[in-house]
Write a protein that holds these residues in place. Structure first.
Motif, mmCIF file in Angstrom:
data_model
loop_
_atom_site.group_PDB
_atom_site.id
_atom_site.type_symbol
_atom_site.label_atom_id
_atom_site.label_comp_id
_atom_site.label_asym_id
_atom_site.label_seq_id
_atom_site.Cartn_x
_atom_site.Cartn_y
_atom_site.Cartn_z
ATOM 1 N N THR A 133 -74.920 54.878 7.612
ATOM 2 C CA THR A 133 -75.285 53.679 8.375
ATOM 3 C C THR A 133 -74.227 52.582 8.301
ATOM 4 O O THR A 133 -74.481 51.448 8.705
ATOM 5 C CB THR A 133 -76.624 53.114 7.866
ATOM 6 N N GLN A 134 -73.031 52.911 7.778
ATOM 7 C CA GLN A 134 -71.923 51.961 7.735
ATOM 8 C C GLN A 134 -70.724 52.568 8.456
ATOM 9 O O GLN A 134 -70.370 53.733 8.201
ATOM 10 C CB GLN A 134 -71.530 51.648 6.293
ATOM 11 N N PHE A 135 -70.087 51.768 9.322
ATOM 12 C CA PHE A 135 -69.004 52.273 10.157
ATOM 13 C C PHE A 135 -67.818 51.324 10.095
ATOM 14 O O PHE A 135 -67.954 50.125 10.331
ATOM 15 C CB PHE A 135 -69.479 52.426 11.606
ATOM 16 N N LEU A 136 -66.645 51.898 9.781
ATOM 17 C CA LEU A 136 -65.385 51.167 9.799
ATOM 18 C C LEU A 136 -64.590 51.693 10.989
ATOM 19 O O LEU A 136 -64.044 52.797 10.938
ATOM 20 C CB LEU A 136 -64.624 51.385 8.486
ATOM 21 N N ASP A 137 -64.569 50.925 12.071
ATOM 22 C CA ASP A 137 -63.968 51.362 13.330
ATOM 23 C C ASP A 137 -62.553 50.804 13.419
ATOM 24 O O ASP A 137 -62.345 49.630 13.743
ATOM 25 C CB ASP A 137 -64.833 50.878 14.501
#
Length: 266
Positions: free
Chosen positions: A73-77
């Motif tokens: 549920t964590q995204f580093l784009d």
């Protein structure tokens, strides 16, 4: 040339930008005449470039939905670009409402518009930074405050690594980000490829001319597979972008598609 109200003063409107050219491919409106002229040259040799960009966004949507289903549920784009339909935070929130996203891009217009779009959304933040300097980004207080690196994170490098040259050590850059995450984290890559596609070769040469937005380094399927290092590649591995867990059958033309993608788990 009149400067639009949305264009920061430091932006050179006479030079095309990777983010703005891609915005044009996607049908966006935050691009200048220089970007449109450059994109037009690419479209002359690779007319399907706009549909390629759309298919890449569709892959991003499938990958984010898959990761949410796995409990990530964590995204580093990284290299997130100018906001357009189907942003990561929108896709993730539709699956898991409390998902958190950090967008990172070094294009001033991308950063300005991301902040404007996300005003009031405390689950999503923006950092103006260069993904090729992982030590600096990983030490950024906003990243540390917004993402909990003691929990799994999805590191997204979608349609950006072909602008990272071999001399910049893309594998080392990736390793730095993944070393900062915990088991259960994932790496998502999509990458331009000229393997088996001479038109893609011609497009690459345009990006490498003088006054191009960035030098481009297309890579083969095997070269992209190598970028995943010792991570565990998920089925179906590194494949042409439309063939990564498609929502409907893909035809044989996918074998010439000028891009490949994969997802791996730490």
């Amino acid at each position: 040339m009149e400067r639009p109200a949305w264009a920061p003063e430091e932006v050179d409107m006479t030079r095309p930008s990777v983010a703005r050219v891609y915005d044009y491919y996607l049908g966006g409106s935050h691009n200048f005449e220089a970007d449109r002229r450059f994109a037009g040259q690419v479209l002359e040799v690779l007319p399907e470039m706009a549909s390629v960009a759309q298919a890449n966004r569709a892959f991003l949507r499938r990958a984010v939905r898959y990761l949410c289903a796995q409990g990530v549920t964590q995204f580093l784009d990284l290299g997130s670009g100018i906001p357009t339909a189907g942003n990561v935070h929108e896709i993730a929130a539709a699956e898991v409402p409390d998902s958190r996203v950090l967008y990172v891009d070094n294009d001033p217009i991308a950063a300005v518009h991301s902040r404007a779009l996300l005003s009031g959304d405390d689950r999503t933040e923006v950092v103006a930074a260069d993904l090729t300097d992982p030590a600096r980004l990983l030490a950024d207080p906003l990243l540390r405050a917004h993402l909990d690196l003691d929990r799994p994170v999805a590191v997204l490098l979608v349609s950006v690594l072909h602008f990272v040259q071999d001399s910049q050590d893309p594998a080392g850059i990736i390793r730095s980000y993944m070393d900062a995450t915990v088991p259960g984290s994932h790496l998502v890559i999509s990458h331009a490829s000229n393997e088996g596609n001479t038109a893609a070769d011609s497009a690459q040469s345009i990006y490498n001319r003088d006054r191009s937005p960035n030098a481009m380094r297309m890579r083969s399927v095997e070269e992209v597979r190598t970028l995943f290092g010792d991570l565990t590649l998920l089925d179906p591995g590194v494949v042409r972008i439309p063939a990564w867990r498609p929502e409907s059958p893909v035809g044989p033309e996918a074998e010439r598609y000028p891009g490949v993608a994969g997802v791996a788990r730490l």
